[in-house]
Design an enzyme around this catalytic site. Structure first.
Site: not given
Ligand code: AQP
Length: 333
Positions: A115, A197, A200
């Protein structure tokens, strides 16, 4: 919310609308676990500001995150659901734990390195200290287990190190949490870049399916999903990342295994396969979307849930924080 159950803690960032990655990878499992553990699920808005956010959007996403979690099936009578910024103990304990964490440890964190690259020259201190905040989140509730995906394993390891370090220096204060490995840890990949991955906060709207996307939009996004030129529905993560990802999504949405899916689409082209995945996902999301609409307008109900939950959370968190303050040596009457 029974005292004799083991404590399970997890959080989710309100950094955008939740995707099917968040749902199949985390939220759905939380719903399945909510009766077996004393669960704390936190909307981690303090974590979200470690990357730039637009205030108005963050506020909106936070409210919508809460409603989405309820619409997905989390029961406020069973779980404690709250916003991280409403419980100041998180920030206080983070500050204290910053002093029991080493620069070298934080610098080694892969998520920080990834990041930080995106933040250019001016890397935020908050991004660097993110794992300490995560440790504080978990340790405040004397957590037994934390469901973690691959990308959070390193942070949980650090949480365990910080907890043990503090316990050894003073006396047992924190429970040292264990990782919770679920039966199925779905990792849903981007529809446009199937080796990354699904996220969002992806700028490409076609890369993810948001839980609120309408049926037509879902089907359109799957039609545009990257596959390959083979026209064979076969699970092979290294050679056929796009198709395998769609198979994983289809499996999560329908409960079918890969062999079944291969048989179902044998001899059919990717057009049929993609439509099938789109329809199945739209069907799986329909009840969530209906519940979401119903809850959205019921602001007083939502407010009631939050204030009850927050009250309980503050009580539990303050118990741990007071112990910590005493051990560190802060003066009190
Ligand atoms: N693509 C994914 N597949 C499986 N699990 C996922 N998680 C996120 N993306 C996937 C799981 O969702 C939970 C919450 O995630 P988060 O919002 O705290 O952080 P993140 O993993 O960084 O999710 P995003 O969607 O990728 O957010 P941004 O875009 O803001 O960085 C976690 O348990 C994660 O494993």
């Amino acid at each position: 919310m029974e005292e004799n159950k083991k404590v399970l803690y997890s959080g989710i960032q309100p950094s955008g609308a939740f995707t099917i990655g968040n749902y199949f990878g985390a939220i759905k499992n939380w719903v399945d676990l909510q009766s077996d553990y004393d669960c704390y699920f936190c909307i981690v808005d303090l974590h979200a500001i470690t990357v730039p956010q637009v205030a108005k959007e963050l506020r909106k996403n936070s409210y919508e995150s809460l409603i989405t979690l309820l619409a997905c099936g989390l029961d406020p009578e069973k779980v404690t659901l709250y916003f991280q910024s409403h419980v100041s103990a998180h920030a206080e304990l983070t500050w204290i734990l910053n002093n029991y964490t080493y620069m070298g440890e934080l610098g080694r964190m892969t998520q920080f390195k990834d990041k930080a690259q995106k933040q250019g020259e001016n890397i935020r201190v908050g991004l660097y200290s993110y794992p300490v905040l995560m440790a504080a989140d978990i340790l405040l509730y004397q957590t037994d287990v934390v469901p973690v995906g691959e990308d959070q394993k390193q942070h949980l390891e650090l949480t365990r190190d910080i907890a043990s370090r503090f316990n050894n220096l003073y006396s047992p204060t924190f429970k040292v949490p264990e990782p919770f490995i679920g039966e199925k840890g779905g990792r849903i990949m981007s529809l446009q870049e199937p080796t990354c991955k699904m996220s969002k906060s992806d700028e490409n709207n076609n890369a993810f399916i948001a839980l609120h996307d309408g049926r037509d939009q879902i089907i359109k996004k799957f039609k545009r999903a990257i596959t390959d030129s083979e026209a064979e529905v076969r699970y092979d993560k290294s050679e056929k990342a796009g198709v395998s990802n769609l198979m994983e999504i289809y499996s999560c949405a329908t409960g079918k295994d890969y062999a079944e899916i291969e048989r179902e689409f044998s001899g059919k082209g990717y057009g049929d396969f993609k439509s099938g995945v789109g329809e199945a996902v739209a069907d799986a999301l329909k009840p969530i979307q209906e519940k979401y609409k119903e809850l959205y307008e019921d602001k007083s109900y939502i407010k009631e849930i939050i204030s009850k939950s927050t009250e309980r959370t503050i009580r539990t968190a303050s118990r741990t924080l007071s112990k910590v303050k005493k051990k560190v040596g802060f003066f009190e009457f």
